[in-house]
Design an enzyme around this catalytic site. Sequence first.
Site, mmCIF file in Angstrom:
data_model
loop_
_atom_site.group_PDB
_atom_site.id
_atom_site.type_symbol
_atom_site.label_atom_id
_atom_site.label_comp_id
_atom_site.label_asym_id
_atom_site.label_seq_id
_atom_site.Cartn_x
_atom_site.Cartn_y
_atom_site.Cartn_z
ATOM 1 C CE LYS A 145 -7.040 1.003 3.854
ATOM 2 N NZ LYS A 145 -5.775 1.360 4.534
ATOM 3 C CB CYS B 275 -4.038 -2.034 4.321
ATOM 4 S SG CYS B 275 -3.069 -2.396 5.812
ATOM 5 C CD GLU C 140 -2.454 1.027 2.891
ATOM 6 O OE1 GLU C 140 -2.020 0.225 3.756
ATOM 7 O OE2 GLU C 140 -3.449 1.741 3.089
HETATM 8 C C1 ACM Z 1 -3.901 -0.009 7.181
HETATM 9 O O1 ACM Z 1 -5.017 -0.059 6.681
HETATM 10 N N1 ACM Z 1 -2.901 0.566 6.542
HETATM 11 C C2 ACM Z 1 -3.636 -0.618 8.485
#
Ligand code: ACM
Length: 261
Positions: free
Chosen positions: A108, A141, A38
Site C-alpha cells: 500500500k 483502500c 484489506e
Molecule cells: C483505509 O485506507 N483503510 C481507509
Amino acid sequence: MKVGILQFRPVLGDKSKNLKTIGRFLRRRKFDLAVLPELCSSGYNFSSKEEAFDIADKKGGETFSFIEELAVKTGGAIVWGFPELSRGKLFNSAALTTPEGDHHIYRKTHLFYREKFIFEPGNSGFKVFKWRGVRIGLMICFDWIFPEAARSLAIKKAQIICHPSNLVMEYCQDAHVTRSLENGVFIAMANRSGLEKNRFADLSFSGRSQVTDNRGGRILSYTASEERFGVVKIKPELADIKDVNEFNNLFGDRRVDLYQA
Ligand code: ACM
C-alpha cells in the site's frame, strides 16, 4: 471471466477464525478471480506495531499456503490483503495468489490515519500482473483518493483493478464510478463491514463493496452490513477500448505537457 468480491467482518487478532470464514465463503464457489478485503487475515485497527507484528504474514508462510490451497481447490486466482513482514519491516500488502502457486505482492502506497504508526509506506509501486491473458492491477483502500493510483495502473494497461479495502469513509464507492469511467477499466472493490475498537479510535467500516465496469456502471453492489461472496461475469477486453468517440481517446488525448506543477 467470473469476478467475485467478498465482504465480511474480520475479527481483529483472530487469524484462524478469519481464514475459516474466508474458506467457508469461497470453497465451494466457481470464479476466475476473487477479491478479499484489506488486512482480511488479521483485522485492521491495531493499537500498536507489536500487535501487528505478532499476526503478520511472511511470503511462504501458513496464510500463503492456505490461500494457495483455496486457489487450487477453486481454480481461481485470489487477491487478499494482509500485514506483511519482510526483512523486519511491516507493510500493508495485498497478494494476487494464483492456482499455479504464484504470489504477486503490492504494498500500500498511501497509508491512512493511524496506519502511519504501524506500517512502512509501500515501496512496490503500482503493478500490473498478467494472468491467463488478463491484466490485473492492484491498489489498497486509501489509494483510491489519489487518482494517480488508478491512472498509473490503467496506463500500465490494467484491464481490471482489484481493490481490497477497509473503508471508513463513504466516498470511494461513488468515486469508483468516475475512476472506472475516466480510465476505461473494471474495478472490483472488496470492502469489509462491522466495527473495530481499540484504545485510540472506534472504526466503523462502510461495506457497500462493488464491481464497476469499464464505463462506470455498477454491475454488482452490496449493502453496508451484509456478509457475502457474489460473482459477476465481465469481458476484460472491453477495458482495451479507450476511444470515447471517433475523435477522442482517453489516453491519446491527454495533454501531459500541460499537467506539470
Ligand atoms: C483505509 O485506507 N483503510 C481507509
